[in-house]
Design an enzyme around this catalytic site. Structure first.
Site, mmCIF file in Angstrom:
data_model
loop_
_atom_site.group_PDB
_atom_site.id
_atom_site.type_symbol
_atom_site.label_atom_id
_atom_site.label_comp_id
_atom_site.label_asym_id
_atom_site.label_seq_id
_atom_site.Cartn_x
_atom_site.Cartn_y
_atom_site.Cartn_z
ATOM 1 N N ASP A 121 0.817 -1.226 0.000
ATOM 2 C CA ASP A 121 0.000 0.000 0.000
ATOM 3 C C ASP A 121 0.847 1.270 0.000
ATOM 4 O O ASP A 121 0.500 2.250 -0.669
ATOM 5 C CB ASP A 121 -0.887 0.045 1.250
ATOM 6 C CG ASP A 121 -1.898 -1.076 1.271
ATOM 7 O OD1 ASP A 121 -2.117 -1.685 0.212
ATOM 8 O OD2 ASP A 121 -2.460 -1.346 2.349
HETATM 9 P P1 NAP Z 1 0.807 -3.950 3.116
HETATM 10 O O1 NAP Z 1 0.179 -3.000 2.188
HETATM 11 O O2 NAP Z 1 -0.044 -4.662 4.107
HETATM 12 O O3 NAP Z 1 1.551 -5.025 2.192
HETATM 13 C C1 NAP Z 1 2.370 -5.992 2.728
HETATM 14 C C2 NAP Z 1 2.716 -6.978 1.635
HETATM 15 O O4 NAP Z 1 3.691 -7.850 2.167
HETATM 16 C C3 NAP Z 1 1.549 -7.832 1.200
HETATM 17 O O5 NAP Z 1 1.013 -7.398 -0.024
HETATM 18 C C4 NAP Z 1 2.125 -9.256 1.113
HETATM 19 O O6 NAP Z 1 2.014 -9.742 -0.220
HETATM 20 C C5 NAP Z 1 3.583 -9.070 1.458
HETATM 21 N N1 NAP Z 1 4.076 -10.132 2.334
HETATM 22 C C6 NAP Z 1 3.471 -10.696 3.395
HETATM 23 N N2 NAP Z 1 4.238 -11.660 3.905
HETATM 24 C C7 NAP Z 1 5.353 -11.721 3.147
HETATM 25 C C8 NAP Z 1 6.525 -12.518 3.166
HETATM 26 N N3 NAP Z 1 6.709 -13.497 4.089
HETATM 27 N N4 NAP Z 1 7.475 -12.297 2.229
HETATM 28 C C9 NAP Z 1 7.294 -11.343 1.293
HETATM 29 N N5 NAP Z 1 6.219 -10.565 1.227
HETATM 30 C C10 NAP Z 1 5.252 -10.744 2.153
HETATM 31 O O7 NAP Z 1 2.017 -3.308 3.951
HETATM 32 P P2 NAP Z 1 2.695 -1.868 3.865
HETATM 33 O O8 NAP Z 1 3.026 -1.508 2.458
HETATM 34 O O9 NAP Z 1 3.762 -1.926 4.893
HETATM 35 O O10 NAP Z 1 1.560 -0.867 4.292
HETATM 36 C C11 NAP Z 1 1.063 -0.792 5.613
HETATM 37 C C12 NAP Z 1 -0.444 -0.752 5.591
HETATM 38 O O11 NAP Z 1 -0.885 -0.874 6.941
HETATM 39 C C13 NAP Z 1 -0.998 0.557 5.046
HETATM 40 O O12 NAP Z 1 -2.200 0.314 4.372
HETATM 41 C C14 NAP Z 1 -1.253 1.353 6.326
HETATM 42 O O13 NAP Z 1 -2.246 2.334 6.169
HETATM 43 C C15 NAP Z 1 -1.721 0.241 7.246
HETATM 44 N N6 NAP Z 1 -1.585 0.633 8.646
HETATM 45 C C16 NAP Z 1 -0.362 0.800 9.183
HETATM 46 C C17 NAP Z 1 -0.245 1.255 10.473
HETATM 47 C C18 NAP Z 1 1.080 1.528 11.093
HETATM 48 O O14 NAP Z 1 1.103 2.089 12.169
HETATM 49 N N7 NAP Z 1 2.179 1.162 10.484
HETATM 50 C C19 NAP Z 1 -1.381 1.485 11.221
HETATM 51 C C20 NAP Z 1 -2.629 1.284 10.630
HETATM 52 C C21 NAP Z 1 -2.707 0.861 9.348
HETATM 53 P P3 NAP Z 1 2.017 -11.329 -0.497
HETATM 54 O O15 NAP Z 1 0.908 -11.882 0.302
HETATM 55 O O16 NAP Z 1 1.841 -11.421 -1.970
HETATM 56 O O17 NAP Z 1 3.357 -11.835 -0.054
#
Ligand code: NAP
Length: 469
Positions: free
Chosen positions: A392
């Site tokens: 994301d």
């Molecule tokens: P993300 O959008 O959740 O994407 C993570 C990606 O990691 C997934 O698409 C997944 O794809 C891949 N993944 C999972 N396990 C894996 C593995 N073992 N090896 C390789 N890839 C793996 O994460 P992000 O880009 O870090 O974004 C964070 C999201 O969380 C945002 O939408 C944000 O708004 C939300 N959020 C964050 C917080 C915070 O405090 N950080 C708080 C609230 C909300 P595959 O399944 O294809 O592997």
């Protein structure tokens, strides 16, 4: 004399709490911040225990033992479970404040009503309402984050929901006001439990319309409620230290939730009442489109030929526990003279500072961790942006597609680098449940696999032909 020593110790503990928060601001002083917080809490417990009014020492020992029995296993959860662990801590804080307030009311009532002044009653009632709603609200939040079966992940909404919740809160406050004005009336101790019950129910109702996706932000808000409840408890118990510690907790929780909402481009009210997470099932169903993928060998060749590489980690790096392999990759590329830095998105992962903690654990130099704005400025001059388990936070739809649920969320502009490589296991969406147009761009290569294994393979390839370009 004892009084002077205890007051001085309380001041020292207050200063330590303030320093603890200040030191948490930077990764290299965060550990010191944790020690300062622990020292402040220990001092506070010891000095309170030493007060001459404390006579039931056995109970204090029992409470300390019970706290340790719960706290020690809780401290051992994996880093990915820290958000729900934090929610549980807030639940304990909330119930502690609620119980202290309840006990104080009945105890003081039996000693005579003079103590129950309107000021103390208002503080006491604020303490119990905030304390009990934080308790059930935090338990619900922990359940959603842990994906406990009987706690629905999706927001549960129905017409008139906000009005009904508001009505319940108003009823609780009205009853509380009546009791605060007549704390010693015959009906007051009988109706007091009704306020508790309403606060407990309100905590649950507050959380059910919010999707699992927004839980980390909600936890920060609940943190703030627990802090405010502690402030109220400080007024009830006449403890300045509790007032200081609670105010720090309340204010920092609030600032954190506002910052997190900003980083996701969501308004505060949208997080609390928006039902985010409902719309995405339709958006996730995408027809298959062609993407280009590459092997670890090809990725190693592209990386070693680059002058400037920016690594953008995300939740997948945390799941795979790939940070130590990422450190090896950093070392290997740096040794070859490649300029490697890390682009850290403020909400990458599942909790604030998630990526900083992991990369610090792997001893990546702090000055290589660049914030989003800094790294975005350099992106057009970057040869390779290597995305490791992030989705994301790199999605260009947030910039270009007005219909996207994440439109407006600031992202790391990896698509503006000459070449982008994305390590993830499949085409599955991330947290927001939506497709990522980045993967179909001409300058993008998918590196399909587990982050730890894939980065490990790249490192192997690089050391296998350490002769260079
Ligand atoms: P993300 O959008 O959740 O994407 C993570 C990606 O990691 C997934 O698409 C997944 O794809 C891949 N993944 C999972 N396990 C894996 C593995 N073992 N090896 C390789 N890839 C793996 O994460 P992000 O880009 O870090 O974004 C964070 C999201 O969380 C945002 O939408 C944000 O708004 C939300 N959020 C964050 C917080 C915070 O405090 N950080 C708080 C609230 C909300 P595959 O399944 O294809 O592997």
């Amino acid at each position: 004399m004892i009084y002077v020593v205890s007051q001085l110790t309380y001041i020292i503990a207050s200063v330590l709490f303030i320093l603890a928060l200040h030191w948490m601001n930077a990764p290299d002083s965060a550990r010191k911040g944790v020690y300062a917080g622990v020292a402040a809490t220990t001092l506070a417990i010891l000095v309170t225990w030493a007060e001459p009014t404390v006579i039931h020492h056995v109970w204090i020992i029992v409470a300390l033992a019970a706290g340790a029995a719960v706290g020690i296993p809780l401290s051992r959860v994996p880093l990915t479970a820290v958000p729900q662990r934090t929610a549980l801590s807030h639940a304990f804080g909330g119930i502690a404040a609620g119980l202290v307030g309840t006990a104080e009311y009945y105890l003081r009532l039996s000693e005579g009503p003079e103590w129950l002044t309107p000021f103390r009653m208002v503080a006491l009632i604020a303490e119990i309402i905030l304390g009990y709603l934080t308790f059930t609200g935090s338990l619900m939040a922990a359940g959603k984050l842990q994906e406990v079966k009987w706690v629905p992940q999706r927001p549960v909404t129905y017409p008139g929901q906000n009005a009904m919740n508001l009505l319940l809160l108003v009823a609780a406050i009205a009853l509380a006001a009546a009791i605060a004005m007549n704390p010693a009336a015959w009906w007051a101790p009988l109706l007091f439990p009704a306020i508790i019950l309403m606060a407990l129910v309100f905590g649950v109702l507050l959380i059910i319309p919010i999707g699992g996706a927004d839980m980390p932000t909600v936890i920060a808000i609940l943190n703030s409620y627990a802090g405010l409840s502690a402030v109220a408890m400080g007024f009830v118990l006449d403890s300045k230290l509790l007032i200081v510690a609670g105010a720090l907790d309340g204010a920092s929780g609030f600032i954190l939730s506002v910052n997190m909402s900003k980083a996701m481009n969501r308004s505060f009210t949208n997080v609390l009442f928006g039902g985010f997470g409902q719309i995405q099932t339709a958006a996730a169903a995408q027809e298959a489109r062609p993407v280009r993928s590459a092997t670890a060998e090809e990725a190693a060749a592209i990386l070693s030929a680059a002058g400037k590489v920016v690594i953008v980690p995300g939740y997948g790096m945390a799941v795979a526990q790939a940070q130590h392999k990422v450190r090896e990759l950093y070392d290997s590329l740096s040794k070859r003279g490649v300029d490697v830095s890390f682009g850290i998105h403020p909400v990458a992962g599942r909790m604030p500072g998630h990526m900083n903690v992991l990369l610090a654990e792997a001893d990546i130099p702090y000055d290589k961790l660049l914030e989003m704005d800094q790294v975005n400025g350099d992106m057009p001059q970057t040869d390779v942006a290597l995305v490791i388990g992030a989705n994301d936070v790199t999605n260009p739809a947030a910039r270009n597609d007005q219909s996207s649920p994440i439109f407006g969320m600031p992202i790391i502009d990896v698509d503006r680098a000459h070449t982008v490589m994305v390590i993830k296991r499949s085409m599955a969406p991330g947290f927001a449940g939506i497709d990522n147009p980045l993967y179909y761009l001409d300058n993008n290569l998918m590196l399909f696999g587990d982050a730890k294994a894939f980065v490990g393979n790249i490192v192997k390839e690089l050391s296998g032909n350490s002769g260079g370009h």
